[in-house]
Design an enzyme around this catalytic site. Structure first.
Site, PDB file in Angstrom:
ATOM      1  CD  GLU C 284      62.066  -4.804   3.285  1.00 23.03           C
ATOM      2  OE1 GLU C 284      62.685  -4.657   4.352  1.00 23.03           O
ATOM      3  OE2 GLU C 284      60.873  -4.530   3.149  1.00 23.03           O
ATOM      4  CD  GLU C 287      66.449  -9.716   1.149  1.00 23.45           C
ATOM      5  OE1 GLU C 287      66.375  -8.602   1.704  1.00 23.45           O
ATOM      6  OE2 GLU C 287      66.502 -10.793   1.760  1.00 23.45           O
ATOM      7  CB  CYS C 310      61.200  -1.830   9.096  1.00 23.31           C
ATOM      8  SG  CYS C 310      61.078  -1.981   7.349  1.00 23.31           S
ATOM      9  CB  SER C 330      63.808  -8.431   3.906  1.00 20.31           C
ATOM     10  OG  SER C 330      64.897  -7.579   3.626  1.00 20.31           O
ATOM     11  CE  LYS C 369      63.033   0.980  14.782  1.00 21.47           C
ATOM     12  NZ  LYS C 369      63.727   0.265  13.697  1.00 21.47           N
ATOM     13  CD  GLU C 372      66.446  -2.147  15.084  1.00 19.79           C
ATOM     14  OE1 GLU C 372      65.956  -1.017  15.280  1.00 19.79           O
ATOM     15  OE2 GLU C 372      66.367  -2.738  13.988  1.00 19.79           O
ATOM     16  CD  GLU C 377      72.396  -8.793  15.781  1.00 20.16           C
ATOM     17  OE1 GLU C 377      72.978  -8.893  16.883  1.00 20.16           O
ATOM     18  OE2 GLU C 377      71.183  -8.897  15.673  1.00 20.16           O
ATOM     19  CB  CYS C 514      55.940   3.535  13.347  1.00 22.31           C
ATOM     20  SG  CYS C 514      56.855   2.203  12.564  1.00 22.31           S
TER      21      CYS C 514
END
Lengths: 130, 489, 588
Positions: C284, C287, C310, C330, C369, C372, C377, C514
Site C-alpha cells: 500500500e 502504491e 484493510c 488502494s 471478516k 470478507e 476474488e 479494530c
C-alpha cells in the site's frame, strides 16, 4: 385573477361578490339549491342527486343556481338538499333520493307546496349570538 | 314543530353554507377578514393577547390554551419557524376535522396565516391523512385560489407579511396525531413520538420552533378575531370557552356532526340533539375521548360537558368522538374494542404500551370468553395503572382509560362475566347458553336439521338435546324453533 | 455555567443546568438502572429513545413517572428513585419485557453477557405475572451476522449504530404496536441489504437478538482432522482485548498467552496477522508513493487521495454507497487476506502441502471478516485463502471449552516465518495506526532518509475525523483519518465535491478502529475500555525491537525468496484486488 393588495380592496371585493350573487333573501334573486357534498353526502349518493337536480331544472327551464356545499351535520339523513326561495327562510330536506329530488323541484319549487323530509334547523349561527 | 336551537355553529359556521371550492363564497362570509384585520390593525402580541383572552383551548384533545402556545412559540428566537395544522384525525368514528376541511378549508388556511403572523413563521404545513382525498383536493383548490387572490403568498394584502402553505400526507397512523410523532412523520422518519421536552414550540419540524394546532382549533380563530375575544368567551363554561364539535355516533337516532357550547349536558346532546336511543332502548353509557377516553354512565347525563368535568368523570374531551351505547352493549367488549384499536395503533416504541396493552387485551379476551377470574380484574387495574404511569406518549398514557372507566362504572358487568359466567348484555358469545325445554319440545327435528355443527340430538317426536361442548352459540336453533322450546341464558 | 439544586432520594445536590436526572443521580452515587440507554463518552454516541421505561423515577408534583435518561433535572426537583410506585412500575415493565422474550437463556449466545438477564436479576424478578402471546419472527442468517429477532427488546441501540453512527441505514423499526420489530426494509434478509457487516449492531445489542455467525465448531473439526495442517493468524486488536474475557483488566496485553493458548488448542502453526500488516504497508505504501509521485509530476489521470482498504466493512460500504469512487481506494488486500494468500502459496510450498490440505483460521476482532473471507476474488478454484474466521469472543469460548486455564499460561512466541512483525504492524489495530505505519515506511522510501521520530501523536486519538500534515523532508503530506462509517461518509462527500485536499486517508469502520470491532469482548457501553485497548496497542508497538514494516527481516526475505518486489506481477496477483459496484445488488 388580480391579487388583492389591501384589506380595503378585500372589503370591496366582498361587497361586489354579494351584489353579483344577489342578496340572500332579496325577493328578486334566483332560487338557490345547495347539495351537501362532503364525503358523507357523496357516499350516500349526493352526486347522483346533484345530477338529477341539474338535469331536471334544465329540462323544465327553471332558473336556479345549484351548488355544492360541505357537511350540514345530519349524517343520519344524507343526502341533504337545501332550497332557498327568495324572500323565505331556507329549507333543508333530508333522505333525498331521486324521487324526492324530483318532488323538490316539481312540488316544492314550482308549486310551493310542502313536501316530506324537512329537517328542522337545530343550530344558531354566529350572527344569531350577541 | 318548535326546535330548541341547542347547537351553536362557530367552527362549522360555513360548512353547508358555502361552496368550499369557490373562494368568493368564503369571502362573502368574511373569509380572510380576520387576517386582514390582524395585518392592518393588530400587532402579533395584540392578536395573541386576544386569543388568550378568548380562553380558546386546543380542540385536538389536550386542551392546552392556544394563545399561550402561540406566545411560547413566538418567544423562541429562530431564523425559521413553522405553523403546522394537525389534520391527522384518527379516533374511531370521528370526522370533525374532515368535515371542516371539506366544507370550509379557507377558515383553516386563514387561521394558519394569522398564527404565522403572530409567531413569526412564513411557512405553514398541513399534515393530513391520505385517506381524506376529498379534503386534500379541496384544500389544494383553496390554497391555489387564495394564492391567486394574494391572500396567501408574498406580501399579503400589501402588509409585507409572506405566508405559504404546503401539504404533507400521513399514512393514517393514529399515533401521528401526537405532535412529536407527527413532526417525525413529516420529516420522513418513522412516526414515533419522542420524549417532551423539548416541545415542538422550541424544537419541532427540522429542529425549528413549530406551533402545532388542530383543525378545529384553527377554525375558531377567525371568528374570535372578527367577533372579539369577549364575544367568544361569553360562550361556554368558566374554564372551557366556546363550542365543541362532536361526531355523535352509536345507538342514537340522529347520528351526525354537532357543535354545542361548552357546558351543554350529555342529556341535551343525547336526548334533544341526538333524538334519543334507537328503538327506544335504555341508555347505558356514552364514550367520549376516543380510545383515550372513558365510558360515562347515566349518572353523568346532567354533567355539563367541558374539559375539566370530563376528566373529573374519568373520561376526557378528546378530539370529539362521542359514542352512545344502550343496554345491548357489553362494556367489557367495549373496553376490548378500544384496546384492540390502541394495540394496532401503538408505535411500539415503549414497552408498557407495546406489550402492556397486548397483555390487557389478552386478559379482557379471557374474561369475554368466560375464563376470567376476580384476580384478572385486579390485574387489569394494576397493569393499567403502570401503563398510564410509565408510557412514553399520550397514546400509551391514556390507552387503559376505557378499561379503567368501564371497571369503575360497570364493575357489576365484569363481575357477572367472571363470577357467574354471564354476559348481562348477551354480547359475549362464549358465555351464552342455549337449552331445549323438554316440555315444550315437540321433536319436530327442525333445530336438529339446521344445527351447523351437529350439536343437537334426539329422536323424532321426542325431546331433543343440545350438546354444550359442541354448540358454537350461533343461535340458529333459537331462531328456527316454532314452539319457543329453546331458551337463551 | 448555570447550576441548579435538587434532591434525589433525600440527597441534595447541585448540578449543571441541562444535566439529565440519570447523570445527576450518578453524581451522588445513585445508579438508576437503565436498559435501552447507551452512552459512549468521547465517541459522541448516545442512544436514548426513552423506550424501555426501566429508568423511570418519581418526581414530586409530576403526574406520571419520568424517564431519568431523557428528562432534564430542574431546580427544586424532588426525586425518588426507589419508591414503592417506582419499584412496582419498574418491575412490572421488566415483567412485560420478559413476557415477550423467549426463555432460552440456557442456550443463548449472550447468556452471561446479556443486559436483559442482568437487569432481571438486578430487579429481583422471580416470576412473570403476565403471560400471553410472544412475538415470533423468522431468524435471518447472513455470512457474518445472525438476527434472532424474537429476542429483540426494541432498545434501538443497533439502529443508532447503523443509522446515526455508521449511516448505513439498514436497520430500522418497522410495523406497529406489538408487531414492531427492528429489521431491514421490507423485512428483507440482511444479505440482500446494504449491510456492511461492521457488526456494531452486534457490539451494542443488549440481548442475543444480534450475534455473530459461530464458526467455532468448524475450527474444532479442522483441528481434529489428521489430514489437515491448520495454521492460525491473529489480528493485532485481539491481544489487547482477549484478556477481558478472562477477568483481566481492560487494556491488558496477552500476546504471549494468546500464542500459548492457540498452540494448546492444537494449531500446527501459530502466526500473526501483524506480519501481513507489514506486508500490506509494503504494497500500500508503494502504491501511495507511485500515485503521489505521478500526481506531483503532473499526471492528470492519477487520483488522490488514496484510501486504505484493510477494513472489509468499509470496502462493502463504498461499493454500495460510492461505487463511482471505487478506483480511489488502494488495491491492496487486507492483511488477513494477504496472509491467507501467502500461507496457501509460499508457506504451503515450503511445507509441501496442497492448498486444499492447509486450513487457514483467522482470529479477528471483527465480524465483517467472516464475510470478507467468502468473497469470490479471494478463492482459488473454489478454495478460499482463509477458511474460517472466529472473533475474539469465539476464541475465548474455544479456550474455555478446551479446559485451558488462560491466566496460568506462560508467554510464548509466534512461529516463523509468518509470525514476526514490526510495531507498525501492531498499530493496525487502532484508528490512526494504519496510516502511521504507512508514514513510517513511505517517508523513508520517499526521502531515502531515516525518520527522526517514530511516534506520530498528531495521527493518534479518538476524534471521529482527524487531519494532520506530515513533513516528508520538505514535502507536506496531508493525511485524513476517519473511524466510524458516518465520519468516512463525510470525508468521501468532500472528495466527491472536490473539496478534499488530502493525499491519503485512513478509514476504519468501527469506532476506535479494530479495537472497537464487532467481534471484541462486549464493552457494555463503557467507552473507556476502548481507550485502554488503544493504549495497550501503542504499548506493544513501543516494546517492539523493529517498528518499521520495511525493516521486518521476514518481509525482506519474503520479497527476496518469493514476491520479488512490492507491486511486482506476483505481488499484484496475490496481494491486490478489485472492487465492484454493488448498487444493483440490493434485492427487495
Amino acid at each position: 385573477m388580480t391579487k388583492i393588495k389591501s384589506f380595503d380592496e378585500l372589503r370591496k371585493i366582498k361587497a361586489k361578490i354579494i351584489k353579483t350573487s344577489g342578496e340572500a333573501n332579496s325577493p328578486n334573486s334566483l332560487i338557490k339549491i345547495k347539495v351537501g357534498m362532503a364525503t358523507c353526502g357523496i357516499a350516500s349518493g349526493a352526486g347522483e342527486i346533484m345530477q338529477v337536480l341539474v338535469e331536471e331544472c334544465e329540462r323544465q327551464a327553471i332558473d336556479v343556481t345549484i351548488k355544492q356545499t360541505g357537511c350540514l351535520g345530519y349524517c343520519y339523513a344524507e343526502p341533504m338538499v337545501e332550497v332557498q326561495i327568495p324572500g323565505a327562510e331556507p329549507v333543508v330536506f333530508g333522505y333525498v333520493d331521486k324521487n324526492r329530488a324530483l318532488e323538490i323541484i316539481g312540488k316544492f319549487i314550482l308549486q310551493r307546496k310542502p313536501i316530506e323530509g324537512v329537517i328542522p334547523v337545530s343550530f344558531k349561527t354566529i350572527n344569531e349570538l350577541n | 314543530m318548535t326546535v330548541l336551537k341547542k347547537q351553536v355553529r362557530i367552527a362549522l359556521r360555513n360548512c353547508g353554507v358555502i361552496d368550499p371550492e369557490q373562494i368568493e363564497d368564503a369571502i362573502a362570509c368574511d373569509a380572510y377578514f380576520a387576517l386582514g384585520k390582524c395585518l392592518t390593525t393588530y400587532s402579533p402580541d395584540e392578536v395573541i393577547s386576544e386569543i388568550k383572552t378568548s380562553g380558546l383551548r386546543g380542540r385536538g384533545g389536550g386542551g392546552f390554551p392556544t394563545g399561550l402556545k402561540w406566545e411560547i412559540t413566538k418567544n423562541v428566537e429562530s431564523d425559521q419557524k413553522y405553523v403546522v395544522c394537525n389534520a391527522d384525525e384518527g379516533d374511531p368514528g370521528a370526522f370533525m376535522d374532515r368535515s371542516i376541511l371539506e366544507g370550509d378549508p379557507h377558515s383553516v388556511l386563514e387561521a394558519m396565516a394569522i398564527c404565522g403572523y403572530c409567531i413569526g413563521a412564513n411557512t405553514g404545513l398541513i399534515y393530513i391523512r391520505a385517506e381524506y382525498p376529498l379534503a386534500i383536493q379541496r384544500l389544494k383548490i383553496a390554497i391555489k385560489q387564495a394564492e391567486e387572490y394574494g391572500l396567501l403568498g408574498d406580501d399579503i394584502l400589501g402588509s409585507g407579511f409572506d405566508f405559504k402553505i404546503e401539504m404533507r400526507y400521513g399514512a393514517g397512523a393514529f399515533v401521528c396525531g401526537e405532535e412529536t410523532a407527527l413532526i417525525h412523520s413529516m420529516e420522513g422518519l418513522r412516526g414515533e413520538p419522542t420524549v417532551k421536552p423539548p416541545f415542538p414550540s422550541v424544537s419541532g419540524y427540522l429542529g425549528k420552533p413549530t406551533n402545532v394546532n388542530n383543525v378545529e382549533t384553527f377554525a375558531n380563530i377567525p371568528v374570535i378575531i372578527n367577533k372579539g375575544a369577549k364575544w367568544f368567551s361569553r360562550i361556554g363554561t368558566e374554564k372551557s370557552k366556546g363550542t365543541k364539535v362532536f361526531a355523535l355516533a352509536g345507538k342514537i337516532n340522529n347520528v351526525g356532526l354537532i357543535e354545542v357550547p361548552m357546558g351543554t349536558t350529555l342529556r341535551e346532546v343525547v336526548y334533544e340533539i341526538g333524538g334519543g336511543i334507537v328503538n327506544g332502548k335504555k341508555f347505558k353509557s356514552v364514550q367520549t375521548g376516543g380510545p383515550s377516553g372513558g365510558c360515562l354512565t347515566k349518572d353523568f347525563l346532567d354533567t355539563p360537558i367541558d374539559y375539566d368535568n370530563l376528566v373529573a368523570a374519568g373520561s376526557m374531551m378528546g378530539s370529539g368522538g362521542m359514542i352512545v351505547m344502550d343496554e345491548d352493549d357489553c362494556m367489557v367488549s367495549i373496553a376490548k374494542f378500544y384496546l384492540e384499536f390502541t394495540l394496532e395503533e401503538s408505535c411500539g416504541k415503549c414497552n408498557p404500551c407495546r406489550i402492556g396493552n397486548k397483555r390487557l387485551h389478552e386478559i379482557l379476551t379471557k374474561i369475554t370468553e368466560g375464563n376470567g377470574t376476580v384476580e384478572d380484574i385486579e390485574r387489569l387495574k394494576e397493569l393499567s395503572d403502570v401503563i398510564k404511569d410509565t408510557s412514553l406518549c399520550g397514546l400509551g398514557q391514556s390507552s387503559p382509560n376505557p378499561v379503567l372507566s368501564t371497571i369503575a362504572n360497570f364493575e357489576d358487568e365484569y363481575m357477572a362475566h367472571v363470577k357467574e359466567g354471564k354476559c348481562p348484555a348477551g354480547q359475549c358469545k362464549s358465555l351464552l347458553r342455549y337449552d331445549i325445554v323438554e316440555d315444550l319440545c315437540t321433536g319436530c327435528t327442525l333445530c336438529f336439521r339446521n344445527c351447523p355443527v351437529g350439536a343437537i340430538t334426539g329422536e323424532r317426536r321426542l325431546p331433543h338435546f343440545i350438546d354444550q361442548s359442541l354448540c358454537i352459540k350461533c343461535g340458529v336453533c333459537f331462531e328456527k324453533c316454532k314452539f319457543d322450546a329453546i331458551t337463551l341464558t | 455555567m448555570d447550576t441548579i439544586n435538587l434532591t434525589i432520594d433525600n440527597k441534595t445536590i447541585e448540578v449543571k443546568k441541562g444535566t439529565s436526572i440519570l447523570d445527576a443521580a450518578a453524581e451522588v452515587g445513585i445508579e438508576i438502572p437503565t436498559l435501552c440507554h447507551m452512552k459512549l463518552h468521547d465517541l459522541n454516541i448516545e442512544n436514548k429513545p426513552g423506550g424501555c421505561r426501566i429508568c423511570v423515577v418519581e418526581v414530586e408534583g409530576r403526574r406520571n413517572l419520568a424517564p431519568a435518561c431523557c428528562t432534564d433535572a430542574h431546580d427544586g426537583m424532588e426525586i425518588s428513585t426507589h419508591s414503592l410506585r417506582v419499584v412496582n412500575a419498574r418491575r412490572t415493565v421488566m415483567e412485560l419485557i420478559l413476557s415477550d422474550h423467549p426463555f432460552e437463556c440456557l442456550i443463548c449466545a449472550k447468556s452471561g453477557n446479556c443486559d436483559l438477564q442482568d437487569m432481571a436479576h438486578q430487579l429481583g424478578i422471580r416470576e412473570v405475572h403476565y403471560k400471553g402471546e410472544q412475538s415470533h419472527y423468522r431468524a435471518d442468517t447472513s455470512p457474518a451476522i445472525i438476527r434472532e429477532i424474537d429476542k429483540c427488546i426494541m432498545c434501538r441501540r443497533c439502529e443508532t449504530m447503523c443509522n446515526d453512527v455508521q449511516t448505513v441505514g439498514v436497520l430500522s423499526a418497522i410495523n406497529r404496536g406489538f408487531n414492531s420489530v427492528v429489521s431491514p426494509a421490507f423485512e428483507m434478509n440482511l444479505d440482500h441489504s446494504e449491510c456492511t457487516y461492521c457488526g456494531q449492531c452486534v457490539a451494542v445489542c443488549p440481548t442475543g437478538a444480534l450475534t455473530e455467525v459461530d464458526e467455532t465448531g468448524k475450527v474444532i473439526r479442522a483441528l481434529a482432522d489428521p489430514t489437515k495442517t491448520v495454521v492460525v493468524q491473529t489480528a493485532p486488536a485481539v491481544r489487547a482485548a482477549l484478556g477481558e474475557e478472562f477477568g483481566l483488566e481492560p487494556g491488558t496485553l496477552v500476546t504471549g498467552k494468546l500464542v500459548a493458548a492457540l498452540r494448546r488448542l492444537g494449531f500446527n502453526h501459530v502466526f500473526d496477522t501483524d506480519f501481513a500488516a507489514d506486508l500490506t504497508i509494503m504494497e500500500e505504501g508503494t502504491e501511495l508513493l507511485n500515485r503521489l509521485n505521478r500526481f506531483l509530476s503532473g499526471d492528470k489521470d492519477v487520483k488522490l487521495p488514496i484510501l486504505t482498504s484493510c477494513c472489509p466493512a468499509w470496502v462493502k460500504f463504498f461499493e454500495h454507497q460510492f461505487p463511482d469512487m471505487k478506483d480511489i481506494p488502494s488495491t491492496a488486500r487486507s492483511p488477513m487476506q494477504m496472509f491467507g494468500a501467502i500461507a496457501k502459496t509460499y508457506f504451503a510450498e515450503k511445507l509441501a502441502v496442497k492448498r486444499e490440505d492447509l486450513v487457514v483460521v483467522s482470529i479477528m476482532p471483527c465480524v465483517a471478516k467472516k464475510y470478507e473471507r467468502g468473497r469470490d476474488e479471494f478463492k482459488v478454484n473454489g478454495n478460499p485463502d482463509v477458511d474460517h474466521v472466529i472473533t475474539t469472543r469465539e476464541l475465548a469460548a474455544l479456550i474455555k471449552l478446551s479446559n485451558i486455564d488462560f491466566n496460568a499460561l506462560p508467554n510464548e512466541e509466534f512461529d516463523n516465518p509468518l509470525g514476526e512483525s514490526s510495531g507498525a504492524g501492531v498499530i493496525f489495530g487502532t484508528t490512526g495506526g494504519v496510516i502511521e505505519a504507512a508514514v513510517r515506511t513511505a517517508y523513508e522510501i520517499q526521502t531515502k532518509k531515516e525518520l527522526p521520530r517514530l511516534d506520530f501523536d498528531e495521527l493518534r486519538g479518538m476524534e471521529g475525523i482527524r487531519e494532520a500534515t506530515i513533513d516528508f523532508d520538505g514535502l507536506p503530506i496531508k493525511i485524513g483519518i476517519a473511524h466510524g462509517l458516518g465520519n468516512a461518509r463525510k470525508l468521501l462527500e468532500d472528495i466527491q465535491a472536490g473539496k478534499s485536499e488530502f493525499h491519503a486517508i485512513e478509514i476504519m469502520s468501527c469506532p476506535g478502529g479494530c479495537i472497537g470491532g464487532g467481534g471484541q469482548p462486549y464493552h457494555h457501553g463503557d467507552a473507556s475500555i476502548l481507550k485502554k485497548r488503544q493504549m495497550a496497542i501503542y504499548r506493544e508497538d513501543s516494546n517492539k525491537a523493529i517498528r518499521k514494516s520495511h525493516e521486518n527481516p521476514y518481509i525482506i526475505n519474503l520479497y527476496k525468496e518469493f514476491l520479488g518486489e512490492p507491486m511486482s506481477e506476483k505481488a499484484h496477483h496475490l496481494l491486490h484486488t478489485q472492487y465492484f459496484d454493488r448498487t444493483e445488488k440490493v434485492k427487495i
